[in-house]
Design a protein around this motif. Structure first.
Motif, PDB file in Angstrom:
ATOM      1  N   ASP A   1     -55.312 143.552  31.162  1.00  0.00           N
ATOM      2  CA  ASP A   1     -56.453 142.947  30.462  1.00  0.00           C
ATOM      3  C   ASP A   1     -56.038 142.007  29.332  1.00  0.00           C
ATOM      4  O   ASP A   1     -56.712 141.021  29.071  1.00  0.00           O
ATOM      5  CB  ASP A   1     -57.378 144.024  29.882  1.00  0.00           C
ATOM      6  CG  ASP A   1     -58.286 144.643  30.931  1.00  0.00           C
ATOM      7  OD1 ASP A   1     -58.267 144.172  32.089  1.00  0.00           O
ATOM      8  OD2 ASP A   1     -59.002 145.600  30.585  1.00  0.00           O
ATOM      9  N   LEU A   2     -54.943 142.321  28.664  1.00  0.00           N
ATOM     10  CA  LEU A   2     -54.500 141.501  27.530  1.00  0.00           C
ATOM     11  C   LEU A   2     -53.367 140.549  27.890  1.00  0.00           C
ATOM     12  O   LEU A   2     -52.838 139.861  27.021  1.00  0.00           O
ATOM     13  CB  LEU A   2     -54.070 142.402  26.363  1.00  0.00           C
ATOM     14  CG  LEU A   2     -55.158 143.331  25.809  1.00  0.00           C
ATOM     15  CD1 LEU A   2     -54.583 144.182  24.684  1.00  0.00           C
ATOM     16  CD2 LEU A   2     -56.355 142.534  25.312  1.00  0.00           C
ATOM     17  N   ALA A   3     -53.000 140.487  29.147  1.00  0.00           N
ATOM     18  CA  ALA A   3     -51.912 139.599  29.580  1.00  0.00           C
ATOM     19  C   ALA A   3     -52.389 138.145  29.541  1.00  0.00           C
ATOM     20  O   ALA A   3     -53.573 137.871  29.726  1.00  0.00           O
ATOM     21  CB  ALA A   3     -51.465 139.955  30.994  1.00  0.00           C
ATOM     22  N   PRO A   4     -51.471 137.207  29.281  1.00  0.00           N
ATOM     23  CA  PRO A   4     -51.848 135.788  29.246  1.00  0.00           C
ATOM     24  C   PRO A   4     -52.482 135.317  30.551  1.00  0.00           C
ATOM     25  O   PRO A   4     -53.384 134.491  30.555  1.00  0.00           O
ATOM     26  CB  PRO A   4     -50.523 135.068  28.990  1.00  0.00           C
ATOM     27  CG  PRO A   4     -49.601 136.098  28.451  1.00  0.00           C
ATOM     28  CD  PRO A   4     -50.069 137.418  28.980  1.00  0.00           C
ATOM     29  N   SER A   5     -51.996 135.829  31.674  1.00  0.00           N
ATOM     30  CA  SER A   5     -52.619 135.530  32.963  1.00  0.00           C
ATOM     31  C   SER A   5     -52.668 136.836  33.747  1.00  0.00           C
ATOM     32  O   SER A   5     -51.811 137.696  33.599  1.00  0.00           O
ATOM     33  CB  SER A   5     -51.835 134.467  33.733  1.00  0.00           C
ATOM     34  OG  SER A   5     -50.528 134.915  33.996  1.00  0.00           O
ATOM     35  N   ALA A   6     -53.665 136.981  34.572  1.00  0.00           N
ATOM     36  CA  ALA A   6     -53.870 138.236  35.290  1.00  0.00           C
ATOM     37  C   ALA A   6     -52.715 138.508  36.253  1.00  0.00           C
ATOM     38  O   ALA A   6     -52.421 137.680  37.107  1.00  0.00           O
ATOM     39  CB  ALA A   6     -55.185 138.184  36.048  1.00  0.00           C
ATOM     40  N   PRO A   7     -52.069 139.655  36.111  1.00  0.00           N
ATOM     41  CA  PRO A   7     -50.983 139.990  37.032  1.00  0.00           C
ATOM     42  C   PRO A   7     -51.545 140.412  38.389  1.00  0.00           C
ATOM     43  O   PRO A   7     -52.682 140.877  38.491  1.00  0.00           O
ATOM     44  CB  PRO A   7     -50.301 141.179  36.348  1.00  0.00           C
ATOM     45  CG  PRO A   7     -51.368 141.809  35.518  1.00  0.00           C
ATOM     46  CD  PRO A   7     -52.273 140.682  35.094  1.00  0.00           C
ATOM     47  N   ALA A   8     -50.747 140.228  39.429  1.00  0.00           N
ATOM     48  CA  ALA A   8     -51.129 140.737  40.753  1.00  0.00           C
ATOM     49  C   ALA A   8     -51.174 142.253  40.661  1.00  0.00           C
ATOM     50  O   ALA A   8     -50.288 142.879  40.080  1.00  0.00           O
ATOM     51  CB  ALA A   8     -50.093 140.305  41.792  1.00  0.00           C
ATOM     52  N   LYS A   9     -52.238 142.839  41.200  1.00  0.00           N
ATOM     53  CA  LYS A   9     -52.306 144.291  41.183  1.00  0.00           C
ATOM     54  C   LYS A   9     -53.079 144.781  42.398  1.00  0.00           C
ATOM     55  O   LYS A   9     -53.957 144.088  42.911  1.00  0.00           O
ATOM     56  CB  LYS A   9     -52.937 144.818  39.893  1.00  0.00           C
ATOM     57  CG  LYS A   9     -54.387 144.455  39.678  1.00  0.00           C
ATOM     58  CD  LYS A   9     -54.882 145.040  38.352  1.00  0.00           C
ATOM     59  CE  LYS A   9     -56.382 144.851  38.198  1.00  0.00           C
ATOM     60  NZ  LYS A   9     -56.873 145.473  36.975  1.00  0.00           N
ATOM     61  N   ALA A  10     -52.684 145.956  42.862  1.00  0.00           N
ATOM     62  CA  ALA A  10     -53.325 146.557  44.029  1.00  0.00           C
ATOM     63  C   ALA A  10     -53.259 148.072  43.879  1.00  0.00           C
ATOM     64  O   ALA A  10     -52.367 148.606  43.223  1.00  0.00           O
ATOM     65  CB  ALA A  10     -52.622 146.128  45.316  1.00  0.00           C
ATOM     66  N   ILE A  11     -54.228 148.740  44.483  1.00  0.00           N
ATOM     67  CA  ILE A  11     -54.238 150.199  44.465  1.00  0.00           C
ATOM     68  C   ILE A  11     -54.509 150.704  45.879  1.00  0.00           C
ATOM     69  O   ILE A  11     -55.330 150.142  46.600  1.00  0.00           O
ATOM     70  CB  ILE A  11     -55.279 150.755  43.462  1.00  0.00           C
ATOM     71  CG1 ILE A  11     -55.148 152.272  43.319  1.00  0.00           C
ATOM     72  CG2 ILE A  11     -56.679 150.337  43.854  1.00  0.00           C
ATOM     73  CD1 ILE A  11     -55.922 152.848  42.147  1.00  0.00           C
ATOM     74  N   GLU A  12     -53.771 151.715  46.259  1.00  0.00           N
ATOM     75  CA  GLU A  12     -53.977 152.384  47.541  1.00  0.00           C
ATOM     76  C   GLU A  12     -54.617 153.738  47.239  1.00  0.00           C
ATOM     77  O   GLU A  12     -54.187 154.438  46.321  1.00  0.00           O
ATOM     78  CB  GLU A  12     -52.647 152.596  48.266  1.00  0.00           C
ATOM     79  CG  GLU A  12     -51.969 151.309  48.676  1.00  0.00           C
ATOM     80  CD  GLU A  12     -52.754 150.535  49.714  1.00  0.00           C
ATOM     81  OE1 GLU A  12     -53.393 151.160  50.577  1.00  0.00           O
ATOM     82  OE2 GLU A  12     -52.722 149.295  49.658  1.00  0.00           O
ATOM     83  N   VAL A  13     -55.633 154.089  47.993  1.00  0.00           N
ATOM     84  CA  VAL A  13     -56.343 155.349  47.775  1.00  0.00           C
ATOM     85  C   VAL A  13     -56.108 156.263  48.964  1.00  0.00           C
ATOM     86  O   VAL A  13     -56.276 155.857  50.116  1.00  0.00           O
ATOM     87  CB  VAL A  13     -57.846 155.098  47.569  1.00  0.00           C
ATOM     88  CG1 VAL A  13     -58.594 156.409  47.370  1.00  0.00           C
ATOM     89  CG2 VAL A  13     -58.070 154.172  46.374  1.00  0.00           C
ATOM     90  N   TYR A  14     -55.716 157.494  48.669  1.00  0.00           N
ATOM     91  CA  TYR A  14     -55.461 158.503  49.683  1.00  0.00           C
ATOM     92  C   TYR A  14     -56.455 159.647  49.477  1.00  0.00           C
ATOM     93  O   TYR A  14     -56.240 160.532  48.656  1.00  0.00           O
ATOM     94  CB  TYR A  14     -54.008 158.990  49.606  1.00  0.00           C
ATOM     95  CG  TYR A  14     -53.031 157.868  49.864  1.00  0.00           C
ATOM     96  CD1 TYR A  14     -52.772 157.445  51.156  1.00  0.00           C
ATOM     97  CD2 TYR A  14     -52.413 157.199  48.819  1.00  0.00           C
ATOM     98  CE1 TYR A  14     -51.906 156.391  51.411  1.00  0.00           C
ATOM     99  CE2 TYR A  14     -51.533 156.143  49.066  1.00  0.00           C
ATOM    100  CZ  TYR A  14     -51.296 155.757  50.353  1.00  0.00           C
ATOM    101  OH  TYR A  14     -50.432 154.709  50.598  1.00  0.00           O
ATOM    102  N   PRO A  15     -57.577 159.624  50.224  1.00  0.00           N
ATOM    103  CA  PRO A  15     -58.668 160.581  49.999  1.00  0.00           C
ATOM    104  C   PRO A  15     -58.300 162.042  50.234  1.00  0.00           C
ATOM    105  O   PRO A  15     -58.844 162.920  49.579  1.00  0.00           O
ATOM    106  CB  PRO A  15     -59.746 160.157  51.004  1.00  0.00           C
ATOM    107  CG  PRO A  15     -59.363 158.819  51.495  1.00  0.00           C
ATOM    108  CD  PRO A  15     -57.899 158.659  51.259  1.00  0.00           C
ATOM    109  N   ASP A  16     -57.395 162.310  51.141  1.00  0.00           N
ATOM    110  CA  ASP A  16     -57.110 163.695  51.512  1.00  0.00           C
ATOM    111  C   ASP A  16     -55.777 164.212  50.994  1.00  0.00           C
ATOM    112  O   ASP A  16     -55.329 165.274  51.419  1.00  0.00           O
ATOM    113  CB  ASP A  16     -57.157 163.834  53.040  1.00  0.00           C
ATOM    114  CG  ASP A  16     -58.527 163.479  53.584  1.00  0.00           C
ATOM    115  OD1 ASP A  16     -59.526 163.956  53.018  1.00  0.00           O
ATOM    116  OD2 ASP A  16     -58.604 162.707  54.554  1.00  0.00           O
ATOM    117  N   ASN A  17     -55.152 163.479  50.091  1.00  0.00           N
ATOM    118  CA  ASN A  17     -53.842 163.886  49.596  1.00  0.00           C
ATOM    119  C   ASN A  17     -53.923 164.420  48.176  1.00  0.00           C
ATOM    120  O   ASN A  17     -54.804 164.070  47.406  1.00  0.00           O
ATOM    121  CB  ASN A  17     -52.860 162.713  49.628  1.00  0.00           C
ATOM    122  CG  ASN A  17     -52.498 162.337  51.037  1.00  0.00           C
ATOM    123  OD1 ASN A  17     -53.201 161.554  51.669  1.00  0.00           O
ATOM    124  ND2 ASN A  17     -51.425 162.904  51.550  1.00  0.00           N
TER     125      ASN A  17
END
Length: 92
Positions: free
Chosen positions: A54-70
């Motif tokens: 949020d405070l970075a000069p430019s938005a970094p690449a980011k991704a999230i993987e969700v594991y519903p049953d783990n």
């Protein structure tokens, strides 16, 4: 090192919130949330992820993987493959 101050150390650590520090991050991020994780509750992972960069000069690449049953083991080998794909996407 300071075995006699264990309670004081854990008391101090209780004030730290990784979500607040995540706001300053600027490196690419791939993380995961396992919805049945009793050690790292998914709500904390999503909070940190949503604030990441949020405070970075430019938005970094980011991704999230969700594991519903783990649980805390997360995606294991699946997450390893996602990491490789993520790095490949960053390097072009």
């Amino acid at each position: 090192m300071h075995r006699d101050a264990r309670d004081k150390v854990f008391g101090t650590l209780s004030y730290l919130d990784a979500a607040n520090h995540a706001r300053r991050a600027h490196a690419p991020l791939l993380t995961s949330a396992a919805l049945r994780d009793g050690i790292c509750p998914p709500s904390t992972v999503f909070t940190a992820f949503n604030r990441y960069g949020d405070l970075a000069p430019s938005a970094p690449a980011k991704a999230i993987e969700v594991y519903p049953d783990n649980g805390h083991e997360g995606g294991q080998g699946f997450q390893t493959m996602k990491r490789l794909e993520f790095v490949r996407s960053i390097l072009g």
